[in-house]
Design a protein around this motif. Structure first.
Motif, PDB file in Angstrom:
ATOM      1  N   GLN A  76       0.831  -1.210   0.000  1.00 30.85           N
ATOM      2  CA  GLN A  76       0.000   0.000   0.000  1.00 30.85           C
ATOM      3  C   GLN A  76       0.864   1.258   0.000  1.00 30.85           C
ATOM      4  OE1 GLN A  76      -0.792  -2.795   1.630  1.00 30.85           O
ATOM      5  NE2 GLN A  76      -2.669  -3.208   0.497  1.00 30.85           N
ATOM      6  N   ASN A  77       1.955   1.250   0.768  1.00 27.14           N
ATOM      7  CA  ASN A  77       2.860   2.403   0.776  1.00 27.14           C
ATOM      8  C   ASN A  77       3.563   2.565  -0.569  1.00 27.14           C
ATOM      9  OD1 ASN A  77       2.146   2.779   3.423  1.00 27.14           O
ATOM     10  ND2 ASN A  77       4.036   1.939   4.275  1.00 27.14           N
ATOM     11  N   ILE A  78       3.937   1.443  -1.173  1.00 19.40           N
ATOM     12  CA  ILE A  78       4.600   1.489  -2.481  1.00 19.40           C
ATOM     13  C   ILE A  78       3.648   2.052  -3.526  1.00 19.40           C
ATOM     14  CG2 ILE A  78       5.584   0.061  -4.323  1.00 19.40           C
ATOM     15  CD1 ILE A  78       6.604  -1.824  -2.097  1.00 19.40           C
ATOM     16  N   GLU A  79       2.387   1.664  -3.470  1.00 17.38           N
ATOM     17  CA  GLU A  79       1.398   2.206  -4.389  1.00 17.38           C
ATOM     18  C   GLU A  79       1.258   3.720  -4.216  1.00 17.38           C
ATOM     19  OE1 GLU A  79      -1.616  -1.597  -5.009  1.00 17.38           O
ATOM     20  OE2 GLU A  79      -1.996  -0.165  -3.398  1.00 17.38           O
ATOM     21  N   GLU A  80       1.350   4.169  -2.969  1.00 19.43           N
ATOM     22  CA  GLU A  80       1.276   5.611  -2.696  1.00 19.43           C
ATOM     23  C   GLU A  80       2.487   6.335  -3.286  1.00 19.43           C
ATOM     24  OE1 GLU A  80      -0.788   8.864  -1.427  1.00 19.43           O
ATOM     25  OE2 GLU A  80      -1.447   6.778  -1.225  1.00 19.43           O
ATOM     26  N   HIS A  81       3.678   5.743  -3.141  1.00 22.52           N
ATOM     27  CA  HIS A  81       4.890   6.342  -3.712  1.00 22.52           C
ATOM     28  C   HIS A  81       4.787   6.418  -5.235  1.00 22.52           C
ATOM     29  CE1 HIS A  81       6.606   6.330   0.198  1.00 22.52           C
ATOM     30  NE2 HIS A  81       6.842   5.022   0.263  1.00 22.52           N
ATOM     31  N   ILE A  82       4.283   5.362  -5.853  1.00 16.71           N
ATOM     32  CA  ILE A  82       4.136   5.345  -7.310  1.00 16.71           C
ATOM     33  C   ILE A  82       3.152   6.415  -7.762  1.00 16.71           C
ATOM     34  CG2 ILE A  82       3.292   3.977  -9.253  1.00 16.71           C
ATOM     35  CD1 ILE A  82       4.391   1.492  -7.884  1.00 16.71           C
ATOM     36  N   SER A  83       2.058   6.556  -6.998  1.00 19.18           N
ATOM     37  CA  SER A  83       1.048   7.548  -7.344  1.00 19.18           C
ATOM     38  C   SER A  83       1.602   8.965  -7.244  1.00 19.18           C
ATOM     39  CB  SER A  83      -0.173   7.391  -6.437  1.00 19.18           C
ATOM     40  OG  SER A  83      -1.173   8.324  -6.746  1.00 19.18           O
ATOM     41  N   ASN A  84       2.466   9.211  -6.267  1.00 17.91           N
ATOM     42  CA  ASN A  84       3.025  10.553  -6.069  1.00 17.91           C
ATOM     43  C   ASN A  84       4.104  10.896  -7.094  1.00 17.91           C
ATOM     44  OD1 ASN A  84       1.353  10.918  -3.841  1.00 17.91           O
ATOM     45  ND2 ASN A  84       2.882  10.174  -2.386  1.00 17.91           N
ATOM     46  N   ILE A  85       4.975   9.931  -7.392  1.00 18.46           N
ATOM     47  CA  ILE A  85       6.119  10.201  -8.264  1.00 18.46           C
ATOM     48  C   ILE A  85       5.772  10.023  -9.739  1.00 18.46           C
ATOM     49  CG2 ILE A  85       8.468   9.426  -8.851  1.00 18.46           C
ATOM     50  CD1 ILE A  85       8.909   8.764  -5.942  1.00 18.46           C
ATOM     51  N   GLN A  86       4.833   9.112 -10.050  1.00 18.50           N
ATOM     52  CA  GLN A  86       4.488   8.786 -11.438  1.00 18.50           C
ATOM     53  C   GLN A  86       5.747   8.434 -12.237  1.00 18.50           C
ATOM     54  OE1 GLN A  86       1.294   8.602 -12.861  1.00 18.50           O
ATOM     55  NE2 GLN A  86       0.628   8.777 -10.746  1.00 18.50           N
ATOM     56  N   PRO A  87       6.457   7.386 -11.852  1.00 19.36           N
ATOM     57  CA  PRO A  87       7.725   7.051 -12.516  1.00 19.36           C
ATOM     58  C   PRO A  87       7.513   6.454 -13.903  1.00 19.36           C
ATOM     59  CG  PRO A  87       7.153   5.350 -10.937  1.00 19.36           C
ATOM     60  CD  PRO A  87       6.108   6.421 -10.796  1.00 19.36           C
ATOM     61  N   GLY A  88       8.591   6.442 -14.673  1.00 16.33           N
ATOM     62  CA  GLY A  88       8.571   5.803 -15.980  1.00 16.33           C
ATOM     63  C   GLY A  88       9.120   4.403 -15.948  1.00 16.33           C
ATOM     64  N   LEU A  89       9.666   3.991 -14.795  1.00 17.86           N
ATOM     65  CA  LEU A  89      10.190   2.646 -14.590  1.00 17.86           C
ATOM     66  C   LEU A  89      10.216   2.378 -13.093  1.00 17.86           C
ATOM     67  CD1 LEU A  89      11.630   0.005 -15.488  1.00 17.86           C
ATOM     68  CD2 LEU A  89      13.787   1.293 -15.481  1.00 17.86           C
ATOM     69  N   VAL A  90       9.795   1.174 -12.692  1.00 16.25           N
ATOM     70  CA  VAL A  90       9.749   0.813 -11.278  1.00 16.25           C
ATOM     71  C   VAL A  90      10.596  -0.437 -11.051  1.00 16.25           C
ATOM     72  CG1 VAL A  90       8.282   0.125  -9.331  1.00 16.25           C
ATOM     73  CG2 VAL A  90       7.433   1.772 -11.019  1.00 16.25           C
ATOM     74  N   ILE A  91      11.428  -0.398 -10.007  1.00 14.92           N
ATOM     75  CA  ILE A  91      12.259  -1.540  -9.617  1.00 14.92           C
ATOM     76  C   ILE A  91      11.808  -2.000  -8.231  1.00 14.92           C
ATOM     77  CG2 ILE A  91      14.598  -2.419  -9.328  1.00 14.92           C
ATOM     78  CD1 ILE A  91      14.080  -1.278 -12.106  1.00 14.92           C
TER      79      ILE A  91
END
Length: 251
Positions: free
Chosen positions: A154-169
Motif C-alpha cells: 500500500q505504501n509502495i502504491e502511494e509512492h508510485i502515485s506521487n512520483i508517477q515514474p517511468g520505470l519501477v524496480i
C-alpha cells in the motif's frame, strides 16, 4: 471477534484449497500445500491515469493499430539483447539469482545511466545508505532515480502515485507484503497478490516493472511457481563458483 479463516495454498502452482491434501488437486505435485491465514480483501484503488473505474470495450482485430511500440533501451547492450531489444512498455520482468550474485548491482548500474525518465527503486532488503554506497562505487550520479525503503504494498502504491515514474524496480518481490492479507511476506498468497497488483498497474499505465527475486539451493526461483506465470519474462543471473564470469539468460 471474527474467527480466523485459513486456507491451503500450493507452493508450486498457487492453487487454493479449503483443506490439506498430500497432492495438489491442480498441478498434481506432492507435499506442496501450505496453510495460511486469510481475510477478505479490502477494496483498493487503481494507480495511475486509469484510477477512475472504466470498462474496456471489445474492438475488432482489424481496427487495432499494429504499429510496433518502441522499446526502452537499457544502457547495457547485453541486457538489451537478452530482453529482445530492450524493455517493452507495460511489461513486468523478473530477474532471479543467488544472493550476492549481483542482481541489484546489475539493475542499479543500468538505471543510473538512464536520463530520459524518472525511476523509482523500491528496496525491501537494504537501507538507502547501502544503496547510496553502491551507487558511489558505480560512479554514475543521477538526479532522476528515487530510492525508497519500504515493504508495504500500500505504501509502495502511494509512492508510485506521487512520483508517477517511468520505470519501477522492486528489490525484492519476496519482501513485499500487502496489508490486506495476514500471511507473512514471501508466502504464496502474498507473492501472488503483490505481483498481480503490480502487473495490473504495469498493463494499465504502460510503465515497465522489474522485479528482483532469489533462487533456492536447487536453482529454482524462491516462492510459488505462479510468480513465473504472472510475469512476462524470467531472467536468471548466474555465475561460476568464483564469480569470475557471470551469465544472464532468459528462461
Amino acid at each position: 471477534m471474527k474467527a480466523v479463516k485459513t486456507a491451503w495454498f500450493c507452493n508450486s502452482c498457487g492453487a487454493e484449497s479449503p483443506k490439506w491434501s498430500g497432492r495438489c488437486p491442480a498441478c498434481g505435485e506432492w507435499n506442496t500445500m501450505v496453510e495460511e491465514k486469510i481475510r477478505p480483501e479490502k477494496k483498493s484503488r487503481t494507480l495511475g491515469p486509469s484510477s477512475c473505474s472504466r470498462i474496456s470495450s471489445p474492438v475488432p482485430v482489424s481496427e487495432i493499430a499494429s504499429d510496433e511500440e518502441p522499446r526502452i533501451k537499457m544502457p547495457s547492450s547485453e541486457l538489451n539483447r537478452v530482453l529482445g531489444g530492450g524493455l517493452v512498455p507495460g511489461s513486468i520482468i523478473l530477474i532471479g539469482g543467488e544472493p550476492g550474485i549481483g542482481k541489484s548491482t546489475l539493475v542499479l548500474q543500468n538505471i543510473l545511466s538512464i536520463k530520459s525518465r524518472t525511476i523509482l527503486y523500491v528496496s525491501g532488503e537494504e537501507s538507502a545508505k547501502q544503496i547510496k554506497m553502491r551507487a558511489d562505487r558505480i560512479g554514475r550520479p543521477s538526479e532522476n532515480v528515487f530510492i525508497v525503503c519500504d515493504t508495504s504494498l500500500q505504501n509502495i502504491e502511494e509512492h508510485i502515485s506521487n512520483i508517477q515514474p517511468g520505470l519501477v524496480i522492486i528489490d525484492s518481490i519476496q519482501t513485499i507484503a500487502s496489508d490486506d492479507l495476514e500471511s507473512v511476506a514471501g508466502s504464496v498468497s502474498q507473492v501472488r497478490e503483490c505481483a498481480s497488483r503490480l502487473l495490473k498497474y504495469a498493463k494499465e499505465s504502460s510503465v515497465p516493472i522489474m522485479l528482483i527475486g532469489h533462487i533456492t539451493k536447487d536453482g529454482n526461483l524462491a516462492g510459488p511457481k505462479v510468480l513465473e506465470h504472472i510475469v512476462d519474462a524470467v531472467l536468471h543471473f548466474e555465475g561460476d563458483g568464483q564469480h569470475i564470469y557471470r551469465l544472464l539468460r532468459a528462461i
